[in-house]
Motif scaffolding. Sequence first.
Motif, PDB file in Angstrom:
ATOM      1  N   LEU A 169      32.673   8.949 -23.862  1.00  7.73           N
ATOM      2  CA  LEU A 169      32.201   8.145 -22.739  1.00  7.73           C
ATOM      3  C   LEU A 169      33.378   7.539 -21.981  1.00  7.73           C
ATOM      4  O   LEU A 169      33.479   7.633 -20.754  1.00  7.73           O
ATOM      5  CB  LEU A 169      31.284   7.050 -23.283  1.00  7.73           C
ATOM      6  N   LEU A 219      10.163  -3.699 -39.174  1.00  7.66           N
ATOM      7  CA  LEU A 219      10.873  -3.237 -37.977  1.00  7.66           C
ATOM      8  C   LEU A 219      10.043  -2.187 -37.256  1.00  7.66           C
ATOM      9  O   LEU A 219      10.030  -2.116 -36.034  1.00  7.66           O
ATOM     10  CB  LEU A 219      12.212  -2.610 -38.359  1.00  7.66           C
ATOM     11  N   LEU A 272      15.636   1.856 -30.310  1.00  8.93           N
ATOM     12  CA  LEU A 272      16.767   1.540 -31.188  1.00  8.93           C
ATOM     13  C   LEU A 272      16.267   1.210 -32.591  1.00  8.93           C
ATOM     14  O   LEU A 272      16.726   1.786 -33.584  1.00  8.93           O
ATOM     15  CB  LEU A 272      17.547   0.357 -30.596  1.00  8.93           C
ATOM     16  N   ILE A 281      16.900   3.517 -36.051  1.00 10.59           N
ATOM     17  CA  ILE A 281      17.532   2.978 -37.267  1.00 10.59           C
ATOM     18  C   ILE A 281      16.619   3.242 -38.463  1.00 10.59           C
ATOM     19  O   ILE A 281      17.054   3.697 -39.525  1.00 10.59           O
ATOM     20  CB  ILE A 281      17.773   1.459 -37.113  1.00 10.59           C
ATOM     21  N   ILE A 316      16.524   7.083 -39.401  1.00 11.47           N
ATOM     22  CA  ILE A 316      17.736   7.570 -40.075  1.00 11.47           C
ATOM     23  C   ILE A 316      17.789   7.040 -41.496  1.00 11.47           C
ATOM     24  O   ILE A 316      18.014   7.792 -42.453  1.00 11.47           O
ATOM     25  CB  ILE A 316      18.989   7.148 -39.272  1.00 11.47           C
ATOM     26  N   THR A 317      17.546   5.737 -41.650  1.00  7.20           N
ATOM     27  CA  THR A 317      17.598   5.152 -42.989  1.00  7.20           C
ATOM     28  C   THR A 317      16.558   5.792 -43.899  1.00  7.20           C
ATOM     29  O   THR A 317      16.846   6.127 -45.051  1.00  7.20           O
ATOM     30  CB  THR A 317      17.366   3.638 -42.906  1.00  7.20           C
ATOM     31  N   PHE A 362      19.418  10.244 -34.043  1.00  5.01           N
ATOM     32  CA  PHE A 362      20.815   9.972 -33.698  1.00  5.01           C
ATOM     33  C   PHE A 362      21.002   9.944 -32.181  1.00  5.01           C
ATOM     34  O   PHE A 362      21.767   9.136 -31.658  1.00  5.01           O
ATOM     35  CB  PHE A 362      21.750  11.001 -34.336  1.00  5.01           C
ATOM     36  N   LEU A 370      19.707   6.710 -31.011  1.00  3.13           N
ATOM     37  CA  LEU A 370      20.559   5.605 -31.459  1.00  3.13           C
ATOM     38  C   LEU A 370      21.799   5.469 -30.587  1.00  3.13           C
ATOM     39  O   LEU A 370      22.214   4.372 -30.238  1.00  3.13           O
ATOM     40  CB  LEU A 370      20.973   5.849 -32.916  1.00  3.13           C
ATOM     41  N   LEU A 371      22.410   6.605 -30.241  1.00  9.36           N
ATOM     42  CA  LEU A 371      23.718   6.542 -29.602  1.00  9.36           C
ATOM     43  C   LEU A 371      23.682   6.771 -28.094  1.00  9.36           C
ATOM     44  O   LEU A 371      24.634   6.412 -27.400  1.00  9.36           O
ATOM     45  CB  LEU A 371      24.665   7.561 -30.251  1.00  9.36           C
ATOM     46  N   PRO A 431      22.071   3.147 -25.735  1.00  7.84           N
ATOM     47  CA  PRO A 431      22.812   1.916 -25.421  1.00  7.84           C
ATOM     48  C   PRO A 431      23.568   1.945 -24.093  1.00  7.84           C
ATOM     49  O   PRO A 431      23.546   0.940 -23.379  1.00  7.84           O
ATOM     50  CB  PRO A 431      23.753   1.743 -26.612  1.00  7.84           C
ATOM     51  N   PRO A 432      24.224   3.055 -23.712  1.00  5.01           N
ATOM     52  CA  PRO A 432      24.881   3.025 -22.402  1.00  5.01           C
ATOM     53  C   PRO A 432      23.891   2.803 -21.258  1.00  5.01           C
ATOM     54  O   PRO A 432      24.237   2.164 -20.265  1.00  5.01           O
ATOM     55  CB  PRO A 432      25.538   4.402 -22.300  1.00  5.01           C
ATOM     56  N   LEU A 473      22.684   0.569 -44.818  1.00  8.64           N
ATOM     57  CA  LEU A 473      22.677   1.745 -43.947  1.00  8.64           C
ATOM     58  C   LEU A 473      22.092   1.377 -42.583  1.00  8.64           C
ATOM     59  O   LEU A 473      22.612   1.754 -41.531  1.00  8.64           O
ATOM     60  CB  LEU A 473      21.844   2.847 -44.608  1.00  8.64           C
ATOM     61  N   GLY A 474      21.014   0.597 -42.621  1.00  4.79           N
ATOM     62  CA  GLY A 474      20.354   0.193 -41.378  1.00  4.79           C
ATOM     63  C   GLY A 474      21.274  -0.599 -40.485  1.00  4.79           C
ATOM     64  O   GLY A 474      21.374  -0.329 -39.283  1.00  4.79           O
ATOM     65  N   CYS A 479      23.842   1.556 -38.844  1.00  4.40           N
ATOM     66  CA  CYS A 479      23.266   2.314 -37.727  1.00  4.40           C
ATOM     67  C   CYS A 479      23.206   1.424 -36.498  1.00  4.40           C
ATOM     68  O   CYS A 479      23.560   1.832 -35.387  1.00  4.40           O
ATOM     69  CB  CYS A 479      21.858   2.794 -38.059  1.00  4.40           C
ATOM     70  N   ALA A 490      26.558   1.025 -35.046  1.00  4.60           N
ATOM     71  CA  ALA A 490      26.967   2.249 -34.341  1.00  4.60           C
ATOM     72  C   ALA A 490      26.404   2.233 -32.924  1.00  4.60           C
ATOM     73  O   ALA A 490      27.090   2.586 -31.958  1.00  4.60           O
ATOM     74  CB  ALA A 490      26.461   3.480 -35.098  1.00  4.60           C
ATOM     75  N   SER A 491      25.158   1.789 -32.819  1.00  2.33           N
ATOM     76  CA  SER A 491      24.543   1.728 -31.499  1.00  2.33           C
ATOM     77  C   SER A 491      25.196   0.657 -30.638  1.00  2.33           C
ATOM     78  O   SER A 491      25.379   0.833 -29.425  1.00  2.33           O
ATOM     79  CB  SER A 491      23.045   1.502 -31.691  1.00  2.33           C
ATOM     80  N   MET A 500      28.194   1.824 -28.874  1.00  4.21           N
ATOM     81  CA  MET A 500      27.903   2.544 -27.639  1.00  4.21           C
ATOM     82  C   MET A 500      27.507   1.596 -26.512  1.00  4.21           C
ATOM     83  O   MET A 500      27.801   1.849 -25.344  1.00  4.21           O
ATOM     84  CB  MET A 500      26.784   3.561 -27.867  1.00  4.21           C
ATOM     85  N   LEU A 501      26.839   0.503 -26.845  1.00  6.69           N
ATOM     86  CA  LEU A 501      26.458  -0.474 -25.817  1.00  6.69           C
ATOM     87  C   LEU A 501      27.708  -1.048 -25.164  1.00  6.69           C
ATOM     88  O   LEU A 501      27.853  -1.039 -23.935  1.00  6.69           O
ATOM     89  CB  LEU A 501      25.611  -1.588 -26.440  1.00  6.69           C
ATOM     90  N   GLY A 508      29.618   1.475 -23.145  1.00  8.60           N
ATOM     91  CA  GLY A 508      29.125   1.647 -21.783  1.00  8.60           C
ATOM     92  C   GLY A 508      29.729   0.606 -20.856  1.00  8.60           C
ATOM     93  O   GLY A 508      30.167   0.927 -19.743  1.00  8.60           O
TER      94      GLY A 508
END
Lengths: 93, 576, 200
Positions: free
Chosen positions: A86, B122, B181, B185, B188-189, B216, B219-220, B223-224, C24-25, C28, C31-32, C35-36, C39
């Motif tokens: 990015l 969640l 989001l 999560i 994946i978990t 995934f 998740l990724l 956010p942008p 793990l949660g 994750c 990780a997100s 990316m926030l 950006g």
Amino acid sequence: MSGHTPEEIHHHVKIYIRVFAALAALTVLTVGVSYIKLPVMAAILVALFIATIKSSLVAAFFMHLANEKKIIYWILLPAVAFFLVLLVLISYS
Amino acid sequence: MSEHASHDLPFWRKYIFSTDHKVIGIQYLITGLLFLLFGFILMLILRWQLAYPGQPLPFIGHLFPESQMIGGIMLPEFYYQLGAMHGTIMVFLGVVPVAVGGFGNFVMPLQIGAPDMAFPKLNMMSYWLYFIGAVIMIASFFVPGGAAQSGWTSYPPLSNIASVGQTFWLVGMAFMINSSLLGSINFITTIIQLRAPGLTFNRLPFFVWAQFVTSFLLLLAFPPLMAASVMQLMDRVAHTSFFMPTGLVVNGALSSVSGGGSPLLWQHLFWFLAHPEVYVLILPAMGIVGEIIACNTRKPLYGYKALVYSVIYIGVLSFVVWAHHMFLTGMGTTMSAFFQVTTMIISIPSVVILTTFVLSLWGGSIRFSVPMLFALAFLPMFGVGGLTGLPLGLATADIHLHDTYYVIGHFHYVVAPGTLFALFAGVYYWFPKATGRMMSDKLGRIHFFLSFIFMNGIFLPMFIMGLAGVSRRLYDPTQFAHNLSTQPLNVVMSISAWLLGLSQIPFIINFFGSIFRGKKVDNNPWKATTLEWTAPSPPPHGNFATEPHVHRGPYEYSVPGAKQDFIPQSAPEGAR
Amino acid sequence: MSGDSGIRYISHPHPVTGVTNSKLGIWCFLASEVMLFGGLFSAYILLRMGAASWPEGSAILNVPLATLNTMILITSSVTMVMSWASLALKDFKKYRWFMAVTILLGLAFLVVKGFEYAHKFEHHHTPSTNTFYAIYFTLTGLHGLHVLGGILVNTYFLFPGSALWKKDPDQFMGRIEAAGLYWHFVDLVWIFLFPVLYLL
């Protein structure tokens, strides 16, 4: 972090204090460098270099990434990779 | 451990604010299907204007307020609201919630032999955030100036200066983003941690793999867009200039903002999400189709490993192709070249997947059940959608085709007769698991054949129109001479669309009718191998009476020498 | 997240992956978050490279206050990790003490930030002034919201949430570790924000 025996924890705590000292010193350093008027490109590189060291310290020791399970690395790997994608591709345009 | 705590819950905890993945999955599915219908109806209204520009909408035209239609004649503002909200609703409130929230939530934990998702609360929150976001989106139709009207892509500066509906769009999106989001999560978990003993990654059903990679992406990639939405919100509310260039002229007057921003920035951040989002739409669909093909050909999926690697490969590559939506922005030949190459490369794993599906049919004793019909239709439809994408991925061709109906035809072939058919297939396939009853075969067939004909009636002419140069965003296509020759096609498309709407009536009757009156069936009516079919139908809270143990791969159909033509994954070692 | 439907690995790590669900949660989630902020950082780069002129942060922002805030956050990271270590040593009292300090430091950060904002507004330097202030307010504002979120979570674990310590100490430690990971991440973001906005 692997073990939770008291000795290990005490050892951890010692590391935390050292990391804290290093972080504080690096903060002073980066502010100090900013007062020497380096050329813009050099200033950016130095500041980002110091910030990277600081954040690596936080990640490695406070967040225990230095000694983490493989699965966590696998989760973070794509995030870091796409973060760079990015940044690089957008700034290139 | 797995039974208690479900019977004694009050109604609202059991069915409304439930933490059970199956209830949440069904909530997602039904809400999502309703939004698909709603978004579709928006388009049915819009298509009147395209087929008969400037003529009053018969029967219902006078029901609309003056801000939307005058004397039944659609106003351009309303036309653009319909267009923008159709896209937004179909993608973010319809397909993704059904494909990921619905099928992912309901089927995935069952397929991996888990009692529930890793974070049930969640999961509930994820659904309700989606619900709130959806309510905000719908509410925007009733605010002054109406809903968002800058396209589903919300390009600034147009979106920055649009009416307040756009602010609602951004806030609604923020809720959707946080919902997905939390969902990703959780997925994946759950997939990493809660697989039943013996269910290694290379024994995972293909559907679970598809959901895993999809998570995934969510998740990724989202956010942008969150970052971009925050910036656009700042632009609109705090009058910043993130996306406002210097010297912008609005309505003949120089804009008062400070300027210095970049509209391109939005496009980059938006497409950084929205291209992976395309794969969020298609991967779960491929997962569903894979399951159904294996079960209904009574033979293992051809090239399971190739499928899995292709899905992962698509997931990774989908993050580096986004700017093929932006060839016309003047971002430079180097960038264009880079994104053309990655775009050509990403078509390879898609072709691998499609090819393995087709090869899986070879030599199988195919059962033409209703889910299988939809799954089979998915293959050529997705093929058409995918292949027509190639010219768009090459800058030279894209200069001509960009923003024409060709593009609309291309991506609708991927998501409408592609993904939507897969979702219908999934509904017919897993309905007996969720309810213990079958859906009507006859109504299902009527639904399928009519849908198949009219889907193509809508989207096939789009390629012709696009090649003729008709822009995708015209309120009145007949105002340009070069569109007149293709205008009859608009009538064909609109009539097909309305007939497609009618063709959904058998589905709606079938869906709700079969809940109460469908034929009762046992736990495994399709004679399938994956774990969800070993649970009772409908599965109780906690899913499995005893934790399943997995001893084999997901698709052991027609194993030579076996008693039956399928061996469930949980059948003990050596069972024949 | 009660185990009423038999979900495993809530308080004990999975034998193969070696981690609990919550760990793990939270990773994750982080990780997100990468990316926030990624950006927003890429927005910063694009805007700065496209700008005709870009103000020097140190000339218009208050570097001493920001340095103070950096020190506050670094310290709070240490106290946060110490609260976790105290739990590992089964010293609940010490845990509470360190957690309380962490929360107070978080609040102190926000107060200092508030002064900075107020000063800017007094001089009519608002987000709409130019793109530098736009990205400055957006990045620090979003980061401030993350700090606030962390404070709320930590306060929950200081008071009502700590009842879990008696019932299931392992699960509680897992939660504190997750809260800590989030808090360190917020610190980590600031470590980049500080030079990027204030020094360059």
